[in-house]
Motif scaffolding. Structure first.
Motif, PDB file in Angstrom:
ATOM      1  N   LEU A  74     -18.514 -29.145  46.743  1.00 23.97           N
ATOM      2  CA  LEU A  74     -18.568 -28.982  48.208  1.00 23.97           C
ATOM      3  C   LEU A  74     -19.938 -29.364  48.782  1.00 23.97           C
ATOM      4  CD1 LEU A  74     -16.491 -25.711  48.695  1.00 23.97           C
ATOM      5  CD2 LEU A  74     -15.735 -28.065  48.782  1.00 23.97           C
ATOM      6  N   ASN A  75     -20.743 -29.975  47.944  1.00 22.95           N
ATOM      7  CA  ASN A  75     -22.068 -30.423  48.388  1.00 22.95           C
ATOM      8  C   ASN A  75     -22.907 -29.303  49.012  1.00 22.95           C
ATOM      9  OD1 ASN A  75     -22.976 -32.896  47.834  1.00 22.95           O
ATOM     10  ND2 ASN A  75     -21.606 -33.901  49.333  1.00 22.95           N
ATOM     11  N   PHE A  91     -20.706 -14.598  48.241  1.00 20.23           N
ATOM     12  CA  PHE A  91     -21.615 -15.686  48.613  1.00 20.23           C
ATOM     13  C   PHE A  91     -21.203 -16.372  49.924  1.00 20.23           C
ATOM     14  CE2 PHE A  91     -22.676 -15.102  44.160  1.00 20.23           C
ATOM     15  CZ  PHE A  91     -24.061 -15.120  44.214  1.00 20.23           C
ATOM     16  N   GLY A  92     -20.273 -15.754  50.652  1.00 20.20           N
ATOM     17  CA  GLY A  92     -19.994 -16.197  52.011  1.00 20.20           C
ATOM     18  C   GLY A  92     -18.907 -17.248  52.171  1.00 20.20           C
ATOM     19  N   PHE A  93     -18.072 -17.415  51.164  1.00 17.86           N
ATOM     20  CA  PHE A  93     -16.981 -18.384  51.314  1.00 17.86           C
ATOM     21  C   PHE A  93     -15.746 -17.679  51.850  1.00 17.86           C
ATOM     22  CE2 PHE A  93     -19.655 -20.160  47.982  1.00 17.86           C
ATOM     23  CZ  PHE A  93     -19.818 -21.468  48.425  1.00 17.86           C
ATOM     24  N   LYS A  94     -14.900 -18.462  52.590  1.00 13.06           N
ATOM     25  CA  LYS A  94     -13.640 -17.902  53.049  1.00 13.06           C
ATOM     26  C   LYS A  94     -12.621 -18.130  51.920  1.00 13.06           C
ATOM     27  CE  LYS A  94     -10.461 -17.790  56.771  1.00 13.06           C
ATOM     28  NZ  LYS A  94      -9.633 -18.594  57.583  1.00 13.06           N
ATOM     29  N   THR A  95     -11.830 -17.107  51.646  1.00 15.47           N
ATOM     30  CA  THR A  95     -10.917 -17.274  50.502  1.00 15.47           C
ATOM     31  C   THR A  95      -9.466 -17.045  50.898  1.00 15.47           C
ATOM     32  OG1 THR A  95     -11.285 -14.985  49.946  1.00 15.47           O
ATOM     33  CG2 THR A  95     -12.587 -16.599  48.737  1.00 15.47           C
ATOM     34  N   GLN A 151      -7.268 -25.771  60.457  1.00 15.13           N
ATOM     35  CA  GLN A 151      -8.022 -25.351  59.282  1.00 15.13           C
ATOM     36  C   GLN A 151      -7.574 -26.162  58.082  1.00 15.13           C
ATOM     37  OE1 GLN A 151      -7.185 -21.171  59.798  1.00 15.13           O
ATOM     38  NE2 GLN A 151      -9.287 -20.772  59.132  1.00 15.13           N
ATOM     39  N   LYS A 152      -8.463 -26.265  57.129  1.00 16.59           N
ATOM     40  CA  LYS A 152      -8.037 -26.959  55.906  1.00 16.59           C
ATOM     41  C   LYS A 152      -8.615 -26.238  54.687  1.00 16.59           C
ATOM     42  CE  LYS A 152     -11.708 -30.481  55.944  1.00 16.59           C
ATOM     43  NZ  LYS A 152     -12.472 -30.110  54.816  1.00 16.59           N
ATOM     44  N   GLU A 200     -20.618 -25.714  58.009  1.00 14.71           N
ATOM     45  CA  GLU A 200     -19.175 -25.517  58.165  1.00 14.71           C
ATOM     46  C   GLU A 200     -18.682 -24.398  57.269  1.00 14.71           C
ATOM     47  OE1 GLU A 200     -16.026 -28.675  57.703  1.00 14.71           O
ATOM     48  OE2 GLU A 200     -17.862 -29.837  58.105  1.00 14.71           O
ATOM     49  N   GLU A 201     -17.696 -23.684  57.729  1.00 14.97           N
ATOM     50  CA  GLU A 201     -17.099 -22.657  56.881  1.00 14.97           C
ATOM     51  C   GLU A 201     -16.245 -23.341  55.799  1.00 14.97           C
ATOM     52  OE1 GLU A 201     -15.239 -18.474  58.037  1.00 14.97           O
ATOM     53  OE2 GLU A 201     -14.009 -20.196  58.543  1.00 14.97           O
ATOM     54  N   LYS A 202     -16.369 -22.841  54.595  1.00 16.88           N
ATOM     55  CA  LYS A 202     -15.596 -23.465  53.505  1.00 16.88           C
ATOM     56  C   LYS A 202     -14.499 -22.510  53.052  1.00 16.88           C
ATOM     57  CE  LYS A 202     -18.323 -27.084  53.011  1.00 16.88           C
ATOM     58  NZ  LYS A 202     -17.885 -28.422  53.370  1.00 16.88           N
ATOM     59  N   THR A 203     -13.264 -23.059  52.965  1.00 14.24           N
ATOM     60  CA  THR A 203     -12.129 -22.222  52.566  1.00 14.24           C
ATOM     61  C   THR A 203     -11.713 -22.601  51.138  1.00 14.24           C
ATOM     62  OG1 THR A 203     -11.423 -22.300  54.842  1.00 14.24           O
ATOM     63  CG2 THR A 203      -9.819 -21.468  53.228  1.00 14.24           C
TER      64      THR A 203
END
Ligand code: ADP
Length: 770
Positions: A691-692, A590-594, A616-617, A566-569
């Motif tokens: 975020l595991n 590192f590929g997270f959405k900010t 989205q959350k 899953e994409e993490k914001t």
């Protein structure tokens, strides 16, 4: 007058007065006895005179009655009275009346004549009549004998016995009553009676005068003494009362005054007035002493007050200092945060040349060095403000020892020193203590040993006893002379040595000592100048087991994040753009959405929009604490109040790194706290935790340690000359070029680079002497 003298005077006066009272009363008693005696004598004399007169009258009466009646009983009675008077028969005990009296008062049980035989004459002598009076009595008694003769003559005439010419009663004839009556009433009889009565009458007058005189005299002396007794008793009473009042006013009253004063002073009531001039005796001295005591107490109270004020000032100043340091650290750490963070990002950039990367490395190391200094100063200010806390955790004790060994073995080798670790066999594998602080203590002590030892060895000994760990850090270095041994544990104290270039802030040992105290131990130093130093310290610990140990990966470099489905914001809230950008760039790398917010209000707005869109959350929030308008704490509290968001992990960020700042953040709803400047590694570790997500670590190869010292020995002199010159100029770039030009081994290059980055110029100079 002084109390002692006054007391003696009163004592003497009272004693004299009491003795006088006793003497006068005694005299008075004697006088009254004398008076009694005089009365007694008067009475007795009267009785005796009366007895004489009475007996004489009785004899006349009995003789006359016998002469008229011829009754022998009267003759018998006549003889009895005569015999009693002459002491021939015992006198009746109550013989003080006329003959008939004692005869009629006779009771049948006791004989009438029951007293002793005593002639009247003898009684008179015993009564101590004066001679003149006795003579009168005796004359009277003698005359009474004449009368008795006439009476005998008359009584014999009744019996018919008459006198011959010699006066003896030899002639017997008929009783002659007429003659007997004539004799008893003859002129001769009356004249004889008068002769008795006349001296008796004079005797009466004489003894009456005498006894009367005696009674008057005794009475007079009694009256006189009565006056004396009254006067002296009155005087004694007055004296006694006066003594009582003197004691009351000179002792009791001032003592009570003193008591009141002292009680008030004991309650620190300094308004109390001491009337010491009122008393010029010992009480005055005591009052004076109390006044001095009061003055001293006043001074003490005032200095105590000044001290409290000074302490208050010092506290305020200290508080101001702590606030200043905290602010300064915030001010310094915030830009450092940006410098270090962006250096890291730039280092990772593919476009940077090797030279640029080296330069970036220098920037990074310089920044880290600066951060270290700021940290040390901040740490000391935390200690001084009493805000440092110990955080015990379970950890692998041997891993820590190994880590220490890894650090120091290499550094010792570079200085040609031996590094030994002695471990006792009873050391626990896993312990519960503050690992970070213990590491800090050991690095500081061993670092000092390394700094101040040029030859010989450094030894670390560890053993355990009674739930305490004991450590000994021993070196064969320059040592510390006795006068400095206490000083060096104080902040900013360094031993000044002319031939020794000093580095450091002088805070290390002060911090070490405080940390050891907080960990329940003590630190001691034994050192001899030029021989070496030994630091001993202990800390408390509890045994732990390995299940409670969290695995540590911090030492390894993170190279990436394992792919996540899953994409993490992640929302980053910080009012300082550079800091915000830094975190955003790391996370994006590192590929997270900010998402970004420059303040609390903007964050809440963004948060609500996202929440409402439902598609989205936000998965995690980094929240700066110090922000204008709505700060991080308030923003977190509002977010936490919205129920749906109660489980979103929020990580508080702050350059204020006191434990209470951390607690405040956690209480306002943060899940964790990261102190600024944040490192890439910390950000990734915390994101992974909440975020595991799994992280990828660099695989470390076991690089064999080359023997640096033997390499150094083989290097040409020219190298060392140049190195020394450039070290003294602190020209880092020139040094880096130098080590490249001389084609040193990777290990030696790394070692020198490390020393350079740590600004350890002294150690670089030491290398030149090898
Ligand atoms: P610094 O940061 O200056 O090392 P420290 O508080 O750690 O501050 O040490 C204070 C001073 O104590 C040092 O400057 C040094 O003069 C002296 N000192 C400390 N350890 C040693 C040692 N092992 N041998 C000799 N001197 C020492």
């Amino acid at each position: 007058m002084k109390l002692k003298k006054l007391f003696m005077l009163l004592f003497i006066l009272n004693t004299v007065s009491f003795i006088s009272v006793a003497v006068v009363i005694n005299k008075y008693q004697k006088a009254t006895i004398k008076l009694d005696d005089a009365y007694n004598m008067q009475y007795k004399s009267l009785i005796l005179a009366d007895e004489l007169r009475q007996s004489s009258d009785d004899l006349t009466r009995m003789a006359r009655t016998y002469v008229i009646t011829g009754n022998a009983m009267f003759e018998e009675q006549y003889k009895t009275v005569l015999a009693i008077r002459n002491g021939e028969l015992p006198r009746p005990k109550r013989y003080n009346g006329i003959f008939w009296d004692f005869l009629t008062l006779e009771d049948n049980n006791t004989p009438l004549l029951n007293g002793e035989k005593m002639p009247l004459r003898e009684l008179m002598i015993r009564a101590k009549f004066p001679e003149s009076e006795l003579n009168l009595l005796f004359t009277s008694q003698n005359e009474s004998d004449d009368l008795t003769n006439l009476e005998h003559k008359a009584m014999n005439a009744i019996k018919g016995i008459f006198q011959d010419k010699d006066g003896n009663y030899t002639i017997k004839a008929n009783p002659d009553f007429a003659l007997a009556r004539d004799i008893m009433h003859s002129d001769a009889y009356h004249l004889a009676k008068i002769r008795i009565m006349e001296p008796l009458d004079r005797f009466y007058k004489a003894f009456e005068n005498r006894t009367k005189q005696k009674v008057i005299e005794a009475k007079q002396s009694v009256t006189e003494l009565e006056v004396s007794v009254n006067v002296i008793v009155m005087f004694s009473i007055v004296l006694f009362l006066m003594s009582f009042f003197i004691i009351l006013f000179r002792i009791v009253y001032p003592i009570d005054l003193l008591r009141v004063v002292m009680l008030k002073l004991a309650q620190k009531d300094m308004s109390v007035e001491i009337e010491k001039n009122k008393f010029e005796d010992e009480m005055g001295d005591m009052m004076g002493a109390v006044e001095i005591f009061k003055d001293n107490t006043e001074k003490l109270i005032s200095s105590e007050h000044q001290l409290t004020l000074a302490m208050e000032d010092a506290k305020n100043a200290n508080k101001a200092k702590s606030i200043f340091l905290a602010r300064m650290s915030h001010e310094l750490r915030t830009p450092l945060n940006a410098i270090l963070g962006f250096t890291n990002i730039l280092k990772k950039s593919m476009n940077a040349t090797t030279q640029e990367k080296e330069n970036l490395n220098i920037i990074k190391k310089s920044g880290e060095h600066l951060l270290n200094i700021i940290n040390e100063i901040l740490e000391l200010s935390k200690i001084e403000a009493g805000k440092i806390e110990i955080n015990p955790k379970n950890f692998n004790f041997f891993e820590l020892i190994k880590e220490i060994e890894d650090i120091f073995a290499l550094r010792c080798e570079a200085k040609n020193l031996k590094f030994k670790i002695n471990l006792s066999s009873n050391l626990p594998d896993f312990i519960n203590a503050d690992e970070q602080r213990l590491r800090q203590i050991l690095i500081n002590l061993l670092g000092n040993s390394l700094k101040f030892t040029n030859e010989g060895e450094i030894t670390l000994t560890i053993y355990s006893l009674n739930n305490k760990l004991f450590f000994e850090v021993k070196d064969t270095g320059i040592g510390i002379d006795e006068s400095n041994q206490e000083k060096i544990f104080k902040p900013f104290e360094q031993v000044k040595l002319d031939n020794y270039t000093q580095q450091g802030t002088g805070l290390g040992l002060a911090i070490t000592k405080e940390l050891i105290t907080l960990m329940g131990g003590n630190i001691y130093l034994r050192s001899k100048l030029l021989k070496g130093s030994e630091f001993f310290f202990s800390i408390n610990y509890k045994k732990a087991n390995n299940q409670e140990i969290s695995l540590k990966n911090q030492a390894q470099e993170i190279i990436g994040v394992k792919e996540f489905l899953e994409e993490k914001t992640i929302l980053v809230v910080d009012d300082i753009r550079e800091n915000r950008n830094l975190i955003v760039q790391i996370l994006s790398f590192f590929g997270f959405k900010t998402l970004e917010a420059s303040g609390g209000l903007e964050a809440l707005e963004l948060f609500d929009n996202f929440d409402n869109s439902k598609k989205q959350k936000i998965d995690l929030i980094f929240m700066d604490i110090l922000m204008e308008n709505l700060d991080g704490l308030q923003t977190m509290q509002i977010i936490r109040k919205k129920e749906k968001n109660s489980d979103i992990p929020i990580i508080a960020l702050s350059a204020n790194v006191f434990d209470e700042d951390k607690k405040q953040a956690l209480n306002s709803g943060a899940n964790d706290f990261l102190p600024k400047p944040v490192e890439e590694k910390d950000i990734l570790l915390i994101v992974a935790k909440y975020l595991n997500i799994e992280l990828e670590y660099e695989k470390k190869e076991n690089v064999e340690k080359n023997d640096i010292s033997s390499e150094l020995k083989n290097l040409p002199k020219e190298f060392f000359q140049k190195l020394q010159e450039q070290v003294l100029l602190m020209d880092n770039i020139a040094i880096l070029t130098l080590i490249k030009d001389f084609k040193l081994s990777n290990e030696l290059q790394n070692h020198i680079e490390n020393l350079l980055n740590g600004f350890k110029y002294q150690e670089l100079l030491d290398l030149c002497e090898v």
